[in-house]
Design a protein around this motif. Structure first.
Motif, PDB file in Angstrom:
ATOM      1  N   GLU A 147      34.828 -44.648   7.925  1.00 13.78           N
ATOM      2  CA  GLU A 147      34.836 -45.352   9.116  1.00 13.78           C
ATOM      3  C   GLU A 147      35.632 -46.431   8.795  1.00 13.78           C
ATOM      4  OE1 GLU A 147      31.368 -44.239  11.355  1.00 13.78           O
ATOM      5  OE2 GLU A 147      32.790 -42.541  12.683  1.00 13.78           O
TER       6      GLU A 147
ATOM      7  N   VAL B 150      32.711 -38.283   7.750  1.00 12.96           N
ATOM      8  CA  VAL B 150      32.848 -39.767   8.124  1.00 12.96           C
ATOM      9  C   VAL B 150      33.388 -40.543   7.013  1.00 12.96           C
ATOM     10  CG1 VAL B 150      29.850 -39.502   7.798  1.00 12.96           C
ATOM     11  CG2 VAL B 150      31.273 -38.731   5.925  1.00 12.96           C
TER      12      VAL B 150
ATOM     13  N   SER C  95      41.323 -25.296   6.884  1.00 13.33           N
ATOM     14  CA  SER C  95      40.461 -24.479   7.485  1.00 13.33           C
ATOM     15  C   SER C  95      40.438 -25.143   8.427  1.00 13.33           C
ATOM     16  CB  SER C  95      39.851 -23.562   6.864  1.00 13.33           C
ATOM     17  OG  SER C  95      38.725 -23.322   7.213  1.00 13.33           O
TER      18      SER C  95
ATOM     19  N   ALA D 190      22.934 -38.951   1.988  1.00 12.56           N
ATOM     20  CA  ALA D 190      22.998 -39.985   2.617  1.00 12.56           C
ATOM     21  C   ALA D 190      23.220 -39.171   4.167  1.00 12.56           C
ATOM     22  CB  ALA D 190      24.908 -40.485   3.125  1.00 12.56           C
TER      23      ALA D 190
ATOM     24  N   GLY E  11      43.544 -28.813   1.941  1.00 10.68           N
ATOM     25  CA  GLY E  11      42.624 -29.439   2.801  1.00 10.68           C
ATOM     26  C   GLY E  11      43.244 -30.254   3.634  1.00 10.68           C
ATOM     27  N   GLY E  12      42.520 -30.790   5.097  1.00 12.98           N
ATOM     28  CA  GLY E  12      43.365 -31.547   5.577  1.00 12.98           C
ATOM     29  C   GLY E  12      42.444 -32.388   6.629  1.00 12.98           C
TER      30      GLY E  12
ATOM     31  N   ILE F  17      28.515 -49.440  12.207  1.00 12.71           N
ATOM     32  CA  ILE F  17      30.434 -49.556  11.860  1.00 12.71           C
ATOM     33  C   ILE F  17      30.606 -49.652  13.392  1.00 12.71           C
ATOM     34  CG2 ILE F  17      31.935 -48.903  11.491  1.00 12.71           C
ATOM     35  CD1 ILE F  17      31.445 -47.281   8.527  1.00 12.71           C
TER      36      ILE F  17
ATOM     37  N   ILE G 127      47.599 -26.730   4.196  1.00 12.45           N
ATOM     38  CA  ILE G 127      46.475 -25.669   3.456  1.00 12.45           C
ATOM     39  C   ILE G 127      45.173 -26.129   4.504  1.00 12.45           C
ATOM     40  CG2 ILE G 127      45.402 -23.505   3.631  1.00 12.45           C
ATOM     41  CD1 ILE G 127      47.504 -23.526   0.923  1.00 12.45           C
TER      42      ILE G 127
ATOM     43  N   GLY H 122      37.640 -32.097  -0.716  1.00 17.03           N
ATOM     44  CA  GLY H 122      36.754 -32.767  -0.474  1.00 17.03           C
ATOM     45  C   GLY H 122      35.818 -32.649  -1.770  1.00 17.03           C
TER      46      GLY H 122
ATOM     47  N   PRO I 178      29.608 -45.531   0.479  1.00 19.02           N
ATOM     48  CA  PRO I 178      30.455 -46.692   1.354  1.00 19.02           C
ATOM     49  C   PRO I 178      30.310 -48.148   1.396  1.00 19.02           C
ATOM     50  CG  PRO I 178      28.994 -45.259   2.388  1.00 19.02           C
ATOM     51  CD  PRO I 178      29.263 -44.362   0.677  1.00 19.02           C
TER      52      PRO I 178
ATOM     53  N   GLY J 193      44.128 -34.861   2.588  1.00 18.28           N
ATOM     54  CA  GLY J 193      44.860 -34.216   2.992  1.00 18.28           C
ATOM     55  C   GLY J 193      45.756 -34.354   3.964  1.00 18.28           C
TER      56      GLY J 193
ATOM     57  N   MET K  10      41.585 -20.831   1.625  1.00 15.13           N
ATOM     58  CA  MET K  10      41.728 -20.222   0.688  1.00 15.13           C
ATOM     59  C   MET K  10      41.034 -19.694   0.199  1.00 15.13           C
ATOM     60  SD  MET K  10      42.382 -21.949  -3.065  1.00 15.13           S
ATOM     61  CE  MET K  10      41.114 -21.746  -3.702  1.00 15.13           C
TER      62      MET K  10
ATOM     63  N   VAL L 161      34.441 -33.384   6.077  1.00 14.21           N
ATOM     64  CA  VAL L 161      33.883 -34.535   5.720  1.00 14.21           C
ATOM     65  C   VAL L 161      33.047 -35.084   7.165  1.00 14.21           C
ATOM     66  CG1 VAL L 161      33.894 -35.721   5.043  1.00 14.21           C
ATOM     67  CG2 VAL L 161      31.933 -35.713   4.566  1.00 14.21           C
TER      68      VAL L 161
HETATM   69  C1  LIG Z   1      28.058 -40.674   3.762  1.00 14.26           C
HETATM   70  C2  LIG Z   1      29.509 -40.904   3.596  1.00 14.26           C
HETATM   71  C3  LIG Z   1      29.400 -41.838   3.979  1.00 14.26           C
HETATM   72  C4  LIG Z   1      31.383 -42.389   4.285  1.00 14.26           C
HETATM   73  N1  LIG Z   1      31.485 -43.414   4.545  1.00 14.26           N
HETATM   74  C5  LIG Z   1      33.135 -44.453   3.834  1.00 14.26           C
HETATM   75  C6  LIG Z   1      33.450 -45.609   4.870  1.00 14.26           C
HETATM   76  O1  LIG Z   1      32.778 -46.077   5.690  1.00 14.26           O
HETATM   77  N2  LIG Z   1      34.556 -45.568   4.218  1.00 14.26           N
HETATM   78  C7  LIG Z   1      35.653 -45.070   3.445  1.00 14.26           C
HETATM   79  O2  LIG Z   1      36.461 -45.487   3.149  1.00 14.26           O
HETATM   80  N3  LIG Z   1      35.201 -43.483   3.258  1.00 14.26           N
HETATM   81  C8  LIG Z   1      34.199 -43.204   3.087  1.00 14.26           C
HETATM   82  N4  LIG Z   1      33.754 -42.162   3.363  1.00 14.26           N
HETATM   83  C9  LIG Z   1      34.148 -41.495   2.470  1.00 14.26           C
HETATM   84  C10 LIG Z   1      35.379 -40.340   3.195  1.00 14.26           C
HETATM   85  O3  LIG Z   1      34.691 -40.115   4.016  1.00 14.26           O
HETATM   86  C11 LIG Z   1      36.139 -39.596   2.157  1.00 14.26           C
HETATM   87  O4  LIG Z   1      36.665 -39.981   1.443  1.00 14.26           O
HETATM   88  C12 LIG Z   1      37.333 -39.500   2.970  1.00 14.26           C
HETATM   89  O5  LIG Z   1      37.232 -38.269   4.451  1.00 14.26           O
HETATM   90  C13 LIG Z   1      38.233 -38.259   2.868  1.00 14.26           C
HETATM   91  O6  LIG Z   1      37.675 -36.825   2.699  1.00 14.26           O
HETATM   92  P1  LIG Z   1      38.354 -35.569   2.099  1.00 14.26           P
HETATM   93  O7  LIG Z   1      39.551 -35.054   2.657  1.00 14.26           O
HETATM   94  O8  LIG Z   1      38.901 -35.889   0.312  1.00 14.26           O
HETATM   95  O9  LIG Z   1      37.412 -34.394   2.435  1.00 14.26           O
HETATM   96  P2  LIG Z   1      37.229 -33.999   3.505  1.00 14.26           P
HETATM   97  O10 LIG Z   1      36.793 -34.787   4.625  1.00 14.26           O
HETATM   98  O11 LIG Z   1      36.353 -33.191   3.508  1.00 14.26           O
HETATM   99  O12 LIG Z   1      37.910 -32.286   3.947  1.00 14.26           O
HETATM  100  C14 LIG Z   1      38.319 -31.669   2.954  1.00 14.26           C
HETATM  101  C15 LIG Z   1      39.354 -30.505   3.426  1.00 14.26           C
HETATM  102  O13 LIG Z   1      39.479 -29.045   2.503  1.00 14.26           O
HETATM  103  C16 LIG Z   1      39.525 -28.275   3.547  1.00 14.26           C
HETATM  104  N5  LIG Z   1      38.650 -27.030   3.151  1.00 14.26           N
HETATM  105  C17 LIG Z   1      37.637 -26.588   2.333  1.00 14.26           C
HETATM  106  N6  LIG Z   1      37.783 -25.774   1.921  1.00 14.26           N
HETATM  107  C18 LIG Z   1      38.954 -24.970   1.963  1.00 14.26           C
HETATM  108  C19 LIG Z   1      38.826 -23.712   2.280  1.00 14.26           C
HETATM  109  N7  LIG Z   1      38.097 -22.719   1.468  1.00 14.26           N
HETATM  110  N8  LIG Z   1      40.978 -23.547   2.173  1.00 14.26           N
HETATM  111  C20 LIG Z   1      41.261 -24.486   3.341  1.00 14.26           C
HETATM  112  N9  LIG Z   1      40.850 -25.203   3.701  1.00 14.26           N
HETATM  113  C21 LIG Z   1      39.455 -26.519   2.896  1.00 14.26           C
HETATM  114  C22 LIG Z   1      39.012 -28.263   4.844  1.00 14.26           C
HETATM  115  O14 LIG Z   1      39.182 -27.960   5.828  1.00 14.26           O
HETATM  116  C23 LIG Z   1      38.800 -30.391   4.773  1.00 14.26           C
HETATM  117  O15 LIG Z   1      39.689 -30.075   5.963  1.00 14.26           O
HETATM  118  C24 LIG Z   1      31.929 -41.878   2.869  1.00 14.26           C
HETATM  119  C25 LIG Z   1      31.572 -40.649   2.706  1.00 14.26           C
HETATM  120  C26 LIG Z   1      30.838 -40.402   2.951  1.00 14.26           C
HETATM  121  C27 LIG Z   1      30.005 -38.950   2.476  1.00 14.26           C
END
Ligand SMILES: Cc1cc2nc3c(=O)[nH]c(=O)nc-3n(C[C@H](O)[C@H](O)[C@H](O)COP(=O)(O)OP(=O)(O)OC[C@H]3O[C@@H](n4cnc5c(N)ncnc54)[C@H](O)[C@@H]3O)c2cc1C
Length: 503
Positions: A50, A48, A40, A244, A13-14, A272, A38, A218, A340, A18, A185, A46
């Motif tokens: 900020e 969001v 995709s 949301a 996940g990136g 924001i 890795i 995510g 958040p 990630g 994956m 996601v």
């Molecule tokens: C409504 C909302 C508001 C938010 N506001 C805030 C905020 O103001 N401040 C704050 O600190 N946090 C906030 N957050 C949280 C923040 O968005 C996340 O904590 C942060 O972006 C981390 O997301 P992530 O990297 O875990 O997931 P994601 O951004 O979803 O990344 C998942 C990654 O996994 C990859 N992936 C998934 N499946 C596969 C697969 N099968 N093969 C390869 N790759 C795959 C995707 O391509 C992607 O790169 C908010 C979240 C939400 C839902």
């Protein structure tokens, strides 16, 4: 084990999680380790996330990222706190400002002196004693307002475009030797004896083996959830918002150096301000508000022209019971989600990374290391959860959702904390918990808890000495803020982003 005594690490996940993991591990682990990420493009992140809290400054500093260059690259702005509107009663507002309020005298926190003055009917606004609050109110910012002699008491965080942050971190990680693989994956292979993950199969028939897997997929939680079926503790009885809607709008006027959280009929709305646009969103409970009403509530209450249709996001509040399970560590949204309201998610990623570095196994992941990681994560997540519940519990609104929240049972630890503050103004930070006494103080006072007493040690200075002390701390906060340029000026001079590159 493949190769050296350090495990080879595969990050799946990136998104922000990630790339934060990849940038930090590649910076702090010795050079002989192998780190692969890795991601995709087809699936995407996601998109969001900020607003942050001041600890992110440390993360960037440890990675050697210059503050102004960071804000330029991420279209970011400075953040001095969160303004809460309509939580106590529909038109109330208060700020949870970062940094200090006033100054402690000896062992005693400032607010006891302020409470004593309040009991005598001579206290002014508590937030007049906070340089961050005064600067936020007047739209000013500078990291070093140039008042030698006394510490400014300021603390700040950032508001930024999280996808641009991930892009910046990717540059750092790749420069430090992280291998990026673009691909999806399809499934994970597990060792039939130990149950550990052995390798990840990608589309196109590729396979990536490793010793330690970091699940950064995510909300999909592909490794910790789908593959390892680690149980999820559902906390929606405490925090029932489950949806949301997010919408960016064109900027209107200069960006405020703070995030705003405005209570609405069945949830709350964020605002924001970034350099190139404003992020907005509504967090709501589907049991009390349907999606159409949510969309019209959000769109009726944004300041600028919407730049896209509102994007729906569904979630369940809670966390994986064991965020480190077998040889997999879940970091980011795969580990759990807390709304958040206090901008904590990116911080929870940062602290999971610190824990992982502190507990990095020498070889195969050990149960003891995982158990300690999970114990610390539990304590941290629960204390953030309690802080969020506090906002809902102390609301003074009249809609069904808010009446329901006021009446809902709260954890004993939180009841005890509120009761102690209400009776004597005393507040204590427990262990390593994230929010300080000053944070708890602002939310409790801001949402109407009036302490009936204060620490008797604050009774010592004479009335005159007390009023001179309060005058001094108020004057100092005002002088620090007045010495600053406007936030817009500061950004323009030091961190102006290239609008064509920002999304
Ligand atoms: C409504 C909302 C508001 C938010 N506001 C805030 C905020 O103001 N401040 C704050 O600190 N946090 C906030 N957050 C949280 C923040 O968005 C996340 O904590 C942060 O972006 C981390 O997301 P992530 O990297 O875990 O997931 P994601 O951004 O979803 O990344 C998942 C990654 O996994 C990859 N992936 C998934 N499946 C596969 C697969 N099968 N093969 C390869 N790759 C795959 C995707 O391509 C992607 O790169 C908010 C979240 C939400 C839902």
């Amino acid at each position: 084990m493949t190769g050296s005594s350090l495990p080879s690490i595969v990050i799946l996940g990136g998104g922000s999680a990630g790339w934060m993991v990849a940038a930090a591990l590649s910076r702090f682990l010795p050079a002989q380790r192998r780190i692969t990420l890795i991601e995709s493009d087809e699936i995407g992140a996601v998109g969001v996330g900020e607003a942050t809290i001041p600890q992110i400054r440390l993360f960037n500093q440890h990675l050697g990222i210059d503050e102004n260059a960071f804000l330029k690259a991420t279209a970011g702005t400075f953040k001095l706190g969160i303004e809460f509107v309509g939580w106590g009663a529909p038109h109330d507002r208060y700020i949870h400002a970062f940094g200090q309020i006033g100054r402690s005298l000896g062992l005693l926190p400032f607010h006891h002196y302020w409470l004593r003055a309040r009991a005598r009917g001579v206290a002014d606004d508590l937030w007049d004693h906070s340089a961050s609050a005064v600067a936020a109110r007047s739209g000013r910012f500078a990291p070093d307002p140039g008042r030698p002699g006394l510490p400014s008491g300021l603390a700040w965080a950032y508001q930024f475009d999280a996808s641009l942050y991930a892009r910046l971190l990717r540059q750092h990680a790749e420069a430090n030797g992280v291998t990026r693989i673009e691909g999806r994956m399809t499934h994970a292979t597990r060792d039939p004896d130990s149950g550990d993950i052995q390798s990840l199969a990608l589309d196109g028939g590729r396979s990536v083996a490793g010793d330690l897997f970091i699940d950064c997929t995510g909300f999909r939680a592909l490794l910790i959830g789908d593959t390892l079926a680690a149980p999820f503790d559902d906390w929606s009885r405490h925090l029932p918002c489950d949806r949301a809607l997010a919408v960016p709008t064109a900027s209107v006027g200069a960006p405020d150096p703070f995030t705003r959280a405005t209570a609405r009929a069945a949830g709350w709305q964020w605002r924001i301000p970034l350099q190139h646009r404003t992020g907005n969103g509504l967090v709501y409970s589907s049991a009390f508000m349907d999606d159409d009403e949510a969309a019209s509530t959000l769109l009726a209450n944004v300041e600028g022209r919407p730049l896209a249709d509102p994007r729906p996001i569904r979630f369940t509040t809670g966390k994986r019971r064991a965020q480190w399970t077998r040889n997999c560590v879940a970091i980011g949204l795969s580990a759990g989600f807390l709304e958040p309201l206090e901008s904590t998610s990116i911080h929870l990623i940062q602290s999971a990374i610190s824990r992982l570095l502190a507990l990095m196994p020498a070889g195969r992941a050990q149960d003891d290391e995982a158990a300690e990681f999970n114990r610390q994560a539990d304590a941290e997540w629960q204390s953030v959860r309690d802080f969020l519940i506090l906002h809902y519990h102390l609301n003074g609104r009249d809609e069904p959702f808010w009446r329901d929240r006021r009446a809902a049972a709260i954890p004993d630890s939180l009841s005890r904390r509120i009761a102690l503050f209400r009776s004597s103004g005393r507040l204590f930070r427990e262990g390593d918990e994230l929010f300080t006494e000053v944070g708890w103080l602002q939310v409790m006072l801001g949402q109407g808890v009036v302490p009936q007493g204060f620490n008797p040690l604050a009774g010592e200075p004479s009335d005159q000495a007390l009023s001179e002390f309060l005058k001094l701390t108020r004057h100092h906060a005002g002088a620090v803020a007045r010495a600053m340029p406007t936030h817009a000026d500061y950004l323009h001079r030091h961190c102006a982003t290239d609008q064509r590159k920002a999304s």
